[in-house]
Design a protein around this motif. Structure first.
Motif, PDB file in Angstrom:
ATOM      1  N   TYR A 268       0.845  -1.196   0.000  1.00  0.00           N
ATOM      2  CA  TYR A 268       0.000   0.000   0.000  1.00  0.00           C
ATOM      3  C   TYR A 268       0.881   1.247   0.000  1.00  0.00           C
ATOM      4  O   TYR A 268       2.026   1.228   0.457  1.00  0.00           O
ATOM      5  CB  TYR A 268      -0.903   0.019   1.244  1.00  0.00           C
ATOM      6  N   ASN A 269       0.303   2.355  -0.508  1.00  0.00           N
ATOM      7  CA  ASN A 269       1.015   3.630  -0.419  1.00  0.00           C
ATOM      8  C   ASN A 269       0.695   4.326   0.895  1.00  0.00           C
ATOM      9  O   ASN A 269      -0.007   3.761   1.752  1.00  0.00           O
ATOM     10  CB  ASN A 269       0.686   4.516  -1.626  1.00  0.00           C
ATOM     11  N   ASP A 270       1.186   5.536   1.053  1.00  0.00           N
ATOM     12  CA  ASP A 270       0.981   6.238   2.312  1.00  0.00           C
ATOM     13  C   ASP A 270      -0.463   6.662   2.537  1.00  0.00           C
ATOM     14  O   ASP A 270      -0.837   7.048   3.646  1.00  0.00           O
ATOM     15  CB  ASP A 270       1.897   7.457   2.399  1.00  0.00           C
ATOM     16  N   ASN A 271      -1.295   6.592   1.479  1.00  0.00           N
ATOM     17  CA  ASN A 271      -2.729   6.864   1.619  1.00  0.00           C
ATOM     18  C   ASN A 271      -3.535   5.593   1.829  1.00  0.00           C
ATOM     19  O   ASN A 271      -4.765   5.615   1.728  1.00  0.00           O
ATOM     20  CB  ASN A 271      -3.252   7.610   0.384  1.00  0.00           C
ATOM     21  N   ARG A 272      -2.828   4.487   2.084  1.00  0.00           N
ATOM     22  CA  ARG A 272      -3.439   3.172   2.305  1.00  0.00           C
ATOM     23  C   ARG A 272      -4.234   2.691   1.090  1.00  0.00           C
ATOM     24  O   ARG A 272      -5.251   2.023   1.213  1.00  0.00           O
ATOM     25  CB  ARG A 272      -4.316   3.179   3.558  1.00  0.00           C
ATOM     26  N   GLU A 273      -3.752   3.037  -0.082  1.00  0.00           N
ATOM     27  CA  GLU A 273      -4.337   2.558  -1.337  1.00  0.00           C
ATOM     28  C   GLU A 273      -3.512   1.374  -1.833  1.00  0.00           C
ATOM     29  O   GLU A 273      -2.282   1.421  -1.842  1.00  0.00           O
ATOM     30  CB  GLU A 273      -4.356   3.666  -2.374  1.00  0.00           C
ATOM     31  N   LEU A 274      -4.192   0.307  -2.241  1.00  0.00           N
ATOM     32  CA  LEU A 274      -3.494  -0.890  -2.713  1.00  0.00           C
ATOM     33  C   LEU A 274      -2.798  -0.603  -4.038  1.00  0.00           C
ATOM     34  O   LEU A 274      -3.425  -0.140  -4.995  1.00  0.00           O
ATOM     35  CB  LEU A 274      -4.484  -2.045  -2.879  1.00  0.00           C
TER      36      LEU A 274
END
Length: 306
Positions: A123-129
């Protein structure tokens, strides 16, 4: 041989998962800004240098499509770029759990050999897969990773033999108690005119203990010899333990009741001992209640964490 490998895998599965997840988390940092495909490929190659016992490492996007080339030592084992794996357990389980997972053994489409797949969502820092990194490991290699000692099979087979022998002896004890209980009941039935309630109580206690020991033997044999409940099914073990302890409590309660009748009729001054035994049974019942509460509570918490 395959069934033996599957049973062995079920025993070492958690150790293998811990090791693979350690490799993932040490080389691929999650929830970081600027995570790119190139950085994931670089991390996957670092994992390749740390573990050689795998068939293929590949990367999926958030939709389950493979991106990039395979990382593999096996030229006959590969996936095609752009191929979709969204229907595979290692894809949707990783998304559902949002952490590193490892699958049960399954046959590959290339040669039919059993493999296991571990997958790790990124995940990225925005919690997007962003990606899911997958690694396919042959079943036999997976077993070797978690049980590298050459004495492992010897010790495992020795344990099975020992548990089989202990189960056999306990079964014989259960059968003897059962036969003795039936004989005691038959004696009370034949001599009905000189009926002694003590014989019926003793018969009930013997049959109850026989049932308790048989339940214990059943759990030991299925768990340690057949390997049916290995790894995931801890509830079956706790259920058997509860039944075993419950049978013991019932047998002691019957004994206490028998002593109450006996001392009331013949030795009233000793009835205090029956009271002590009744109090002990109550404490055992209370302890069993605490065991049930905490055992199942702990398992529910573990299931939520895992």
């Amino acid at each position: 041989m395959l069934s033996k490998d599957i049973v062995t895998y079920s025993r070492i599965r958690y150790e293998l998962r811990a090791y693979i997840c350690y490799l993932f988390t040490q080389n691929i940092k999650n929830y970081m800004p600027g995570t790119s495909l190139d950085s994931i490929i670089y991390a996957a190659k670092k994992i390749q240098n740390e573990i050689h016992a795998f068939d293929c490492i590949y990367i999926l996007d958030s939709k389950g499509n493979q991106i990039g080339e395979n990382i593999s030592y096996n030229q006959n084992f590969h996936h095609d770029e752009g191929e979709n794996f969204s229907d595979k357990a290692y894809y949707y389980e990783a998304i559902k759990e949002q952490k590193c997972i490892i699958t049960n053994p399954y046959p590959t489409r290339f040669d039919g050999k059993l493999v296991v797949t571990s997958s790790y969502p990124v995940y990225n820092d925005n919690r997007e897969l962003l990606f899911i990194v997958c690694i396919d490991i042959p079943l036999q290699e997976a077993i070797n990773i978690s049980s590298p000692s050459r004495f492992y099979d010897i010790f495992a087979n020795f344990s099975i033999v020992m548990y089989f022998c202990l189960s056999t002896m306990l079964t014989l004890i259960s059968i003897l108690l059962f036969i003795k209980g039936i004989a005691s009941f038959w004696t009370a039935t034949v001599h009905f005119r000189s009926f002694d309630i003590k014989e019926v109580f003793e018969s009930t206690i013997l049959l109850t203990l026989s049932l308790a020991i048989f339940d214990l033997v059943k759990a030991i044999f299925e768990e340690e010899v057949l390997g049916k409940n290995s790894g995931d099914n801890h509830r079956a073990i706790h259920k058997t333990m509860i039944r075993f302890l419950g049978s013991i409590v019932i047998a002691l309660a019957i004994e206490a009741l028998m002593l109450v009748f006996k001392f009331t009729i013949s030795e009233p001054d000793k009835i205090i001992y029956a009271v002590y035994l009744t109090g002990a049974v109550s404490m055992l019942l209370l302890g069993l209640s605490v065991y049930v509460k905490f055992a199942y509570g702990a398992m529910d918490r573990d299931e939520r964490r895992n």
